[in-house]
Design a protein around this motif. Structure first.
Motif, PDB file in Angstrom:
ATOM      1  N   CYS A 169       0.825  -1.215   0.000  1.00 42.32           N
ATOM      2  CA  CYS A 169       0.000   0.000   0.000  1.00 42.32           C
ATOM      3  C   CYS A 169       0.857   1.261   0.000  1.00 42.32           C
ATOM      4  O   CYS A 169       0.408   2.309  -0.434  1.00 42.32           O
ATOM      5  CB  CYS A 169      -0.912   0.006   1.223  1.00 42.32           C
ATOM      6  SG  CYS A 169      -2.133  -1.307   1.213  1.00 42.32           S
ATOM      7  N   PHE A 170       2.078   1.181   0.504  1.00 45.85           N
ATOM      8  CA  PHE A 170       2.953   2.343   0.627  1.00 45.85           C
ATOM      9  C   PHE A 170       3.826   2.479  -0.609  1.00 45.85           C
ATOM     10  O   PHE A 170       4.323   1.499  -1.136  1.00 45.85           O
ATOM     11  CB  PHE A 170       3.842   2.195   1.863  1.00 45.85           C
ATOM     12  CG  PHE A 170       4.812   3.324   2.053  1.00 45.85           C
ATOM     13  CD1 PHE A 170       4.395   4.547   2.542  1.00 45.85           C
ATOM     14  CD2 PHE A 170       6.151   3.166   1.749  1.00 45.85           C
ATOM     15  CE1 PHE A 170       5.286   5.587   2.723  1.00 45.85           C
ATOM     16  CE2 PHE A 170       7.059   4.193   1.927  1.00 45.85           C
ATOM     17  CZ  PHE A 170       6.620   5.412   2.410  1.00 45.85           C
ATOM     18  N   ARG A 171       4.008   3.728  -1.057  1.00 48.90           N
ATOM     19  CA  ARG A 171       4.876   3.967  -2.214  1.00 48.90           C
ATOM     20  C   ARG A 171       5.623   5.273  -2.007  1.00 48.90           C
ATOM     21  O   ARG A 171       5.006   6.304  -1.727  1.00 48.90           O
ATOM     22  CB  ARG A 171       4.025   4.046  -3.465  1.00 48.90           C
ATOM     23  CG  ARG A 171       4.846   4.076  -4.716  1.00 48.90           C
ATOM     24  CD  ARG A 171       4.180   3.267  -5.796  1.00 48.90           C
ATOM     25  NE  ARG A 171       4.170   3.973  -7.052  1.00 48.90           N
ATOM     26  CZ  ARG A 171       3.110   4.172  -7.790  1.00 48.90           C
ATOM     27  NH1 ARG A 171       1.947   3.761  -7.403  1.00 48.90           N
ATOM     28  NH2 ARG A 171       3.195   4.784  -8.938  1.00 48.90           N
ATOM     29  N   GLU A 172       6.936   5.218  -2.140  1.00 47.42           N
ATOM     30  CA  GLU A 172       7.768   6.408  -2.031  1.00 47.42           C
ATOM     31  C   GLU A 172       7.990   6.951  -3.431  1.00 47.42           C
ATOM     32  O   GLU A 172       8.675   6.351  -4.248  1.00 47.42           O
ATOM     33  CB  GLU A 172       9.106   6.047  -1.384  1.00 47.42           C
ATOM     34  CG  GLU A 172      10.024   7.217  -1.202  1.00 47.42           C
ATOM     35  CD  GLU A 172      11.355   6.823  -0.567  1.00 47.42           C
ATOM     36  OE1 GLU A 172      12.316   7.581  -0.768  1.00 47.42           O
ATOM     37  OE2 GLU A 172      11.438   5.780   0.093  1.00 47.42           O
ATOM     38  N   LEU A 173       7.379   8.102  -3.722  1.00 48.02           N
ATOM     39  CA  LEU A 173       7.507   8.711  -5.044  1.00 48.02           C
ATOM     40  C   LEU A 173       8.835   9.434  -5.185  1.00 48.02           C
ATOM     41  O   LEU A 173       9.441   9.440  -6.250  1.00 48.02           O
ATOM     42  CB  LEU A 173       6.357   9.679  -5.296  1.00 48.02           C
ATOM     43  CG  LEU A 173       4.958   9.076  -5.176  1.00 48.02           C
ATOM     44  CD1 LEU A 173       3.903  10.145  -5.346  1.00 48.02           C
ATOM     45  CD2 LEU A 173       4.756   7.964  -6.179  1.00 48.02           C
ATOM     46  N   SER A 174       9.284  10.065  -4.109  1.00 47.20           N
ATOM     47  CA  SER A 174      10.576  10.742  -4.035  1.00 47.20           C
ATOM     48  C   SER A 174      10.936  10.792  -2.552  1.00 47.20           C
ATOM     49  O   SER A 174      10.114  10.414  -1.720  1.00 47.20           O
ATOM     50  CB  SER A 174      10.488  12.142  -4.642  1.00 47.20           C
ATOM     51  OG  SER A 174       9.784  13.003  -3.774  1.00 47.20           O
ATOM     52  N   PRO A 175      12.134  11.244  -2.194  1.00 42.47           N
ATOM     53  CA  PRO A 175      12.477  11.302  -0.769  1.00 42.47           C
ATOM     54  C   PRO A 175      11.595  12.252   0.050  1.00 42.47           C
ATOM     55  O   PRO A 175      11.639  12.212   1.264  1.00 42.47           O
ATOM     56  CB  PRO A 175      13.928  11.785  -0.773  1.00 42.47           C
ATOM     57  CG  PRO A 175      14.458  11.372  -2.100  1.00 42.47           C
ATOM     58  CD  PRO A 175      13.302  11.483  -3.039  1.00 42.47           C
TER      59      PRO A 175
END
Length: 175
Positions: free
Chosen positions: A23-29
């Motif tokens: 469910c979690f997504r890191e698009l950028s820092p």
């Protein structure tokens, strides 16, 4: 601590907490998405949190403009954002991204209680360019059925790869 140090610590904590969470997504820092609910659930929604340079002293930017949220009405989106902003005000000055995601997970049913459960999406625009629609009643063409002897003759003419030998269609000039 400086704002950047706080952000680095929170980023490290988020990566360790949500490691392996689909469910979690890191698009950028400094930008993250979290899906609340299962992907097939009509009441599932996606929250995007972006940190400005002075975060956590200033509020993060919370967005629900993702394509995933197209089935949710604008009033419901606005209501969710308002409730999340109340939570932001309560946690201003501390790392709050995890808190916001967990708050949204815990209150999903309250957020989505007025959302109609339609499996049909509200986006129904389609553009057809090129060939017109082919009627579904058109029959498929059948493959030519070969007899055993025809198959045997074909196999004798071809090599092990199913290709005809080199020169099979050459004309004999000497005759």
């Amino acid at each position: 601590m400086a704002a950047n140090e706080d952000q680095e610590m929170e980023l490290e904590a988020l990566r360790s907490i949500y490691e392996g969470d689909l469910c979690f997504r890191e698009l950028s820092p400094v930008s993250f998405q979290y899906r609340i609910g299962e992907s097939g659930d009509p009441k599932a929604f996606l929250i995007e949190v972006s940190w400005p340079e002075t975060y956590p002293q200033t509020a993060p930017v919370i967005s629900m403009d993702a394509f995933f949220n197209n089935t949710i009405s604008a009033a419901i989106k606005q209501s969710i954002l308002e409730k999340l902003m109340v939570e932001v005000e309560a946690n201003l000055g501390t790392a709050m991204t995890y808190t916001l995601f967990e708050y949204a997970k815990d209150n999903k049913e309250v957020f989505m209680e007025n959302q109609p459960v339609n499996t049909v999406t509200s986006v129904s625009h389609s553009i057809a360019i090129g060939t017109p629609d082919v009627p579904a009643s058109k029959k498929k063409e059948k493959k030519e059925q070969l007899s055993k002897t025809q198959k045997r003759k074909l196999a004798d003419k071809t090599d092990n790869k199913g290709e005809l030998p080199r020169g099979w269609n050459w004309v004999d000039v000497i005759k």
